[in-house]
Design a protein around this motif. Structure first.
Motif, short mmCIF file in Angstrom:
data_model
loop_
_atom_site.label_atom_id
_atom_site.label_comp_id
_atom_site.label_asym_id
_atom_site.label_seq_id
_atom_site.Cartn_x
_atom_site.Cartn_y
_atom_site.Cartn_z
N UNK A 67 33.81 53.25 44.52
CA UNK A 67 33.60 51.87 44.14
C UNK A 67 34.79 51.25 44.28
N UNK A 68 35.86 51.87 43.55
CA UNK A 68 37.20 51.44 43.31
C UNK A 68 37.66 51.04 44.66
N UNK A 69 37.55 51.95 46.00
CA UNK A 69 38.15 51.64 46.99
C UNK A 69 37.31 50.55 47.68
N UNK A 70 36.10 50.26 47.43
CA UNK A 70 35.76 49.23 47.93
C UNK A 70 36.05 47.58 47.08
N UNK A 71 36.21 47.78 45.96
CA UNK A 71 36.63 46.69 45.33
C UNK A 71 38.20 46.26 45.47
N UNK A 72 39.18 47.36 45.64
CA UNK A 72 40.51 47.01 46.28
C UNK A 72 40.52 46.57 47.62
N UNK A 73 39.69 47.31 48.58
CA UNK A 73 39.46 46.46 49.95
C UNK A 73 39.29 45.02 49.76
N UNK A 74 38.04 44.58 49.05
CA UNK A 74 37.70 43.26 48.95
C UNK A 74 38.72 42.54 48.45
N UNK A 75 39.58 42.91 47.45
CA UNK A 75 40.78 42.08 46.99
C UNK A 75 41.78 41.86 47.84
N UNK A 76 41.97 42.87 48.85
CA UNK A 76 43.06 42.53 49.87
C UNK A 76 42.62 41.48 50.85
N UNK A 77 41.07 41.55 51.23
CA UNK A 77 40.60 40.90 52.46
C UNK A 77 40.51 39.48 51.82
N UNK A 78 40.09 39.26 50.64
CA UNK A 78 39.83 37.93 50.06
C UNK A 78 41.16 37.48 49.40
N UNK A 79 41.95 38.16 49.35
CA UNK A 79 43.56 37.78 48.75
C UNK A 79 43.57 37.33 47.25
N UNK A 80 42.78 38.43 46.39
CA UNK A 80 42.62 38.11 44.93
C UNK A 80 43.47 39.37 44.41
N UNK A 81 43.38 39.49 42.97
CA UNK A 81 44.09 40.45 42.07
C UNK A 81 43.20 41.44 41.96
N UNK A 82 41.95 41.08 41.92
CA UNK A 82 40.89 42.05 41.39
C UNK A 82 39.58 41.66 41.98
N UNK A 83 38.95 42.94 42.47
CA UNK A 83 37.68 42.81 42.99
C UNK A 83 36.68 43.91 42.27
N UNK A 84 35.44 43.31 42.09
CA UNK A 84 34.37 43.85 41.40
C UNK A 84 33.15 43.92 42.22
N UNK A 85 32.56 45.34 42.31
CA UNK A 85 31.35 45.53 43.09
C UNK A 85 30.03 45.73 42.18
N UNK A 86 29.21 44.86 42.35
CA UNK A 86 27.97 44.86 41.61
C UNK A 86 26.78 45.34 42.25
N UNK A 87 25.85 45.63 41.47
CA UNK A 87 24.50 46.03 42.16
C UNK A 87 23.64 45.18 43.12
N UNK A 88 24.00 43.85 43.01
CA UNK A 88 23.39 42.99 43.81
C UNK A 88 24.11 41.70 43.83
N UNK A 89 23.76 40.74 44.67
CA UNK A 89 24.46 39.53 44.65
C UNK A 89 24.25 38.71 43.62
N UNK A 90 23.23 38.86 43.05
CA UNK A 90 22.39 38.14 41.90
C UNK A 90 23.02 38.77 40.48
#
Length: 394
Positions: A67-90
């Protein structure tokens, strides 16, 4: 014992183009073994070497390497400092709205996903959160809706399903002027076509079930925070306290999907344009909602803030009988909820995605019993058109 939870210096990826960042992610390879594909760390807990020492991981509800790899990848792609991966969009949106306090006011896009409508009204309404729906493509309407207690703008752009486009930069400037947060649901365009944080937004959310995963095989949500450590910490506390984090296998599936995001989005974009143009030629189609049309009201804003139009189309047909004929007659195209996968899906919003939206609001927006939404997949565009033609006109 190596501790790869601390391998967080991924600033070197700034020099890479988006496509390369998406393929290689945050770490590029798993550092303990050199595995090219980040392993699925299917574990609930982690062993400590000794008292006072840690691998950086203790319990998967708190941190998990996949999960950490996903969160960091999304932070890179969106240009933020921190990403969080949840069980759903809701679940992701629940975390964002939890930043509000009782008595706060949030302004939302009037044409918004029905699940978000339900969250802010049925759930947060009873906790004292006030809300107003406005057409956020009209800046003057947003300004009129502002109250002394307005603390958040929540923007869908393009909206689901009417394809309205909001000026992210202009709205972010208005929000900053009153001390409010700007949150953008970037599900439809992804960071490949649109980067809200670069345009001034504070937070980006995704239903990563959709284009980020891209294969209709898992449910997940993403939040990325731009540069506010305090907000990032509040989201972190929310996810570890509510237990709404994404499981390792699902994290791996989204990571795998992201690797092909760029090539898929290009094909979605290409196909949707062809299908939208064909729909406009059909006598039974009364109106097509597609942000790539030059006569779309917000086309100039789209061209200013995005690099593509995406794969979403909505359209109104001449009768409910035509709706039933299409939904029964499609073959390769599938009558199913959701969007953003490799397969073309067609949906009936009034009883599916927007079933919880009150009838008067749906009618005002144009979500009638003759209205359909289509997520154009990556099949051959001629096959998509031929299937629609048979279903609608045979």
């Amino acid at each position: 014992m190596k501790n790869f939870s601390n391998y967080n210096d991924y600033s070197t990826k700034e020099e890479l183009h988006f496509e390369s960042k998406a393929v290689h992610g945050a770490l590029g390879t798993e550092p303990l073994t050199g595995a090219v594909s980040m392993p699925i760390f299917q574990t609930a807990t982690f062993r400590h070497p000794e008292l006072g020492e840690s691998t950086g991981f203790a319990y998967s509800r708190l941190e998990n390497p996949t999960r950490q790899e996903l969160e960091r990848t999304m932070a890179i792609l969106e240009g933020g400092i921190k990403g969080f991966a949840f069980s759903s969009g809701q679940a992701a949106n629940m975390a964002v709205f939890s930043l509000l306090n009782p008595g706060d006011h949030v302004i939302l896009s009037d044409d918004i996903y029905g699940g978000t409508f339900r969250i802010i009204g049925d759930v947060f309404g009873k906790y004292g959160i006030e809300h107003t729906y406005v057409d956020m493509s009209e800046l003057d309407e947003v300004k009129v809706a502002i109250r002394p207690n307005t603390k958040m703008f929540f923007i869908e752009t393009p909206t689901n399903p009417m394809m309205k486009v909001a000026d992210i930069h202009a709205l972010s400037e208005i929000a900053k002027g009153i001390g409010a947060l700007t949150v953008v649901d970037n599900t439809f365009l992804t960071p490949y076509f649109q980067k809200p944080l670069q345009l001034g937004a504070d937070i980006v959310t995704h239903s990563s079930t959709k284009y980020l995963g891209g294969h209709n095989d898992t449910i997940s949500g993403i939040v990325v925070v731009k540069d506010n450590e305090e907000i990032a910490e509040k989201i972190h506390v929310h996810i570890k306290s509510h237990g709404s984090q994404l499981a390792p296998l699902d994290s791996w599936l989204i990571l795998r999907g992201i690797k092909t995001l760029a090539v898929r989005m290009d094909r979605h974009n290409e196909n949707a344009k062809k299908v939208a143009e064909w729909l406009r030629t059909q006598p039974k189609v009364q109106k097509v909602y597609y942000v790539g049309f030059e006569d779309h009201k917000d086309y100039a804003v789209t061209k200013k803030q995005t690099t593509g139009f995406g794969g979403m189309i909505s359209f109104t047909v001449d009768s409910f009988e035509t709706v039933k004929k299409i939904l029964k007659g499609v073959d390769m195209i599938m009558f199913a909820e959701s969007l953003g996968g490799t397969e073309t899906l067609i949906t009936y919003p009034t009883t599916q995605t927007h079933e919880d939206t009150p009838l008067d609001i749906k009618e005002k927006l144009g979500i009638t019993d003759c209205f359909l939404r289509m997520s154009v997949g990556i099949e051959n565009a001629d096959d998509i058109i031929a299937d629609l033609d048979r279903a609608m006109n045979a």
